[in-house]
Design an enzyme around this catalytic site. Structure first.
Site, PDB file in Angstrom:
ATOM      1  N   ARG A   1       0.872  -1.471   0.136  1.00 51.62           N
ATOM      2  CA  ARG A   1       0.041   0.086   0.008  1.00 51.62           C
ATOM      3  C   ARG A   1       0.803   1.390  -0.204  1.00 51.62           C
ATOM      4  NH1 ARG A   1      -4.224  -3.314   2.147  1.00 51.62           N
ATOM      5  NH2 ARG A   1      -3.249  -3.544   4.273  1.00 51.62           N
ATOM      6  N   VAL A   2       1.979   1.211   0.472  1.00 50.34           N
ATOM      7  CA  VAL A   2       2.810   2.494   0.377  1.00 50.34           C
ATOM      8  C   VAL A   2       4.023   2.493  -0.456  1.00 50.34           C
ATOM      9  CG1 VAL A   2       2.023   3.441   2.636  1.00 50.34           C
ATOM     10  CG2 VAL A   2       4.173   1.957   2.209  1.00 50.34           C
TER      11      VAL A   2
END
Ligand SMILES: Nc1ncnc2c1ncn2[C@@H]1O[C@H](COP(=O)(O)OP(=O)(O)OP(=O)(O)O)[C@@H](O)[C@H]1O
Ligand SMILES: [Mg+2]
Length: 514
Positions: free
Chosen positions: A368-369
């Site tokens: 997600r990052v």
């Protein structure tokens, strides 16, 4: 006679001096008694001043951790065998919380959760002791995750890129290469300045030894630290291992360094915690885990961070590992961990047994990052790859039923098979950014489409040396570059085609159809 009198006088004088020097101040010791002991836990009475997580000292030298504070009694996890402890033994409160030694001296070592050497060497020379439980860095002390953490595995770096300071769960069934992925990530740090900390919880000693040997053979062991609470260590030590390892890793992060922390694995950690909790008669919750099972893992993983420049700019990347049963990602502990982390690398047993290793299921894995940190030149290539691969997987299902397909579909399928072959990778053979970009370029340009599938491994293995000779500029890539440097794309493609041709020719010579 005189000598006897002199001796006596001398003795009296010495005794006087000793008495005069002795401190007759009152001393306060908090003393309690053991009520019950067994299975790695003890119940203690009579230490009303004890704080949560305080270290208690038993008569035989064993240390314990006060984890359950009752009105009359204290539940305590033993951090040693505790074979000398009996009902009625004396226990002292130390007033200290559990601490681990930290410092440069730990690098290259194998220690337990209390920093005691397990590699037969001298106790490590240390800078200071730090509490094993520390608050996570505050929001204002954090910065965005912007720097990639290269694992050297194409399937991860291209499809599920990780950033320094991220928490990424590695999840999958037993024995399908979870440790192998983390291990390759550690080994790849031989070509970076990242410090690696490997925490082993409840593992077989032989499995831990294999990891350590692999790092010694292929990696940079002088920048690694192994914190081990193996399966036969006291439950308390196993439980403490990830927290201690995190404290040891944090020390480097606070000094402005980048650290990779692998926690292998949190499913076993949860089981150890459940075991001691049930022995301490805490009320069981779902699947007999105590109610704070979510909290013990979130407070650990929240300590992974990328620090702001004012705080030194260091980072702590956490790769916790979790085991699933029969691929059940939605079991209690795995879902807890998925919700705490910034994504997961999901390993599929079916892929593993089809010999697609690492068995990363691209569809069920996310980061997600990390996407924001991926080298732009790699990102551009992997975006189209992801789509083509997903399309191929759907098409392949049809052809499994023996459906006749037209020429265009056949080509798509052959191309997809090449993508899958490129995403497979042997252990201990990390690829540099340049090699990854070259491989993906080869796929994107269709260079591999005519190459027999079984030659793809040889293509990957030979790539580094071939490019170093024919197109060295393509290997000297920088993570910040948006595209291949001016004038490199042509020679790179030519070099890739030449390599593919030489392998095709070799296949022909060996009598195999090209
Ligand atoms: N990319 C790979 N290529 C070849 N073999 C691999 C690869 N990845 C893993 N393996 C092999 O698969 C086996 C299982 O790997 P590993 O021990 O990492 O799995 P695990 O999921 O951590 O297992 P456990 O659940 O027991 O901890 C090992 O023998 C390992 O060498
Ligand atoms: Mg493992």
């Amino acid at each position: 006679m005189t000598s006897l009198a002199e001796d006596l006088r001398g003795w009296i004088a010495a005794s006087r001096r000793r008495v005069a020097a002795a401190s007759l101040e009152p001393r306060l010791d908090h003393i309690g008694r053991v009520l019950q002991v067994g299975d790695g836990v003890a119940t203690v009475a009579g230490l009303p001043e004890t704080r949560l997580d305080e270290l208690l000292l038993f008569e035989d030298g064993t240390r314990g951790l006060a984890v359950d504070l009752g009105k009359e009694t204290i539940g305590c996890i033993l951090l040693g065998g505790g074979t000398g402890i009996k009902a009625g033994s004396v226990v002292k409160g130390t007033g200290e919380v559990a601490s681990a030694p930290v410092g440069e001296g730990l690098l290259g070592r194998v220690v337990d959760a209390l920093g005691r050497p397990l590699d037969g060497g001298e106790p490590p020379s240390l800078q200071r002791m730090a509490p094993v439980e520390q608050p996570a860095p505050a929001i204002v002390d954090r910065a965005l995750v912007t720097v990639p953490l290269a694992t050297g595995l194409l399937a991860v770096d291209a499809m599920i890129p990780l950033g320094r300071g991220q928490r990424e769960l590695i999840i999958g069934d037993r024995g399908i290469g979870k440790t192998a992925i983390a291990l390759d990530a550690i080994i790849n740090q031989r070509s970076s300045d990242v410090i690696s900390v490997y925490a082993a919880i409840g593992q077989k000693t032989s499995a831990v030894a294999r990891v350590i040997d692999a790092v010694k053979t292929y990696g940079a062991p002088e920048r690694c630290l192994f914190v081990v609470g193996e399966a036969d260590a006291p439950a308390g030590l196993q439980w403490l291992t990830p927290y201690s390892a995190c404290t040891m890793a944090e020390h480097f992060m606070q000094a402005g360094r980048d650290v990779l922390l692998v926690i292998d694995d949190l499913t076993k950690h949860a089981a150890v915690y459940r075991q001691v909790s049930l022995l301490l008669r805490r009320p069981p919750g779902r699947e007999a885990y105590p109610g704070d099972i979510f909290y013990i893992h979130s407070r650990l993983l929240e300590r992974a961070a990328k620090l702001s420049p004012e705080r030194g700019g260091g980072s702590l990347t956490a790769l916790p590992i979790a085991e699933t049963q029969a691929g059940n990602m939605s079991a209690y502990i795995p879902t807890n961990l998925i919700s705490i982390t910034d994504g997961q690398i999901y390993l599929d047993p079916r892929l593993f047994y089809e010999d697609q290793k690492p068995a990363v299921d691209i569809g069920k894995s996310v980061s997600r990052v990390g996407g924001a940190t991926q080298a732009p030149v790699l990102k551009a290539l992997s975006e189209s790859l992801r789509l083509e691969y997903a399309q191929f997987l759907e098409l392949e299902v049809f052809t499994r039923f023996g459906t006749m397909v037209d020429e265009r579909t056949r080509k798509l399928i052959e191309h997809g098979r090449r993508i899958r072959a490129v995403l497979a990778q042997a252990q201990y053979a990390p690829l540099s950014l340049g090699e990854q970009v070259a491989l993906l370029t080869a796929v994107a340009e269709g260079v591999l489409d005519e190459l027999p599938l079984e030659r793809i491994d040889a293509f990957r293995a030979g790539l580094g040396a071939w490019l170093a000779r024919d197109c060295p500029g393509a290997l000297a890539l920088d993570a910040g570059m948006a595209a291949l440097p001016e004038g490199h794309a042509g020679p790179l493609k030519a070099a890739l085609l030449a390599l593919a041709d030489s392998l095709k020719q070799a296949a022909k010579d060996a009598g195999r159809p090209a």
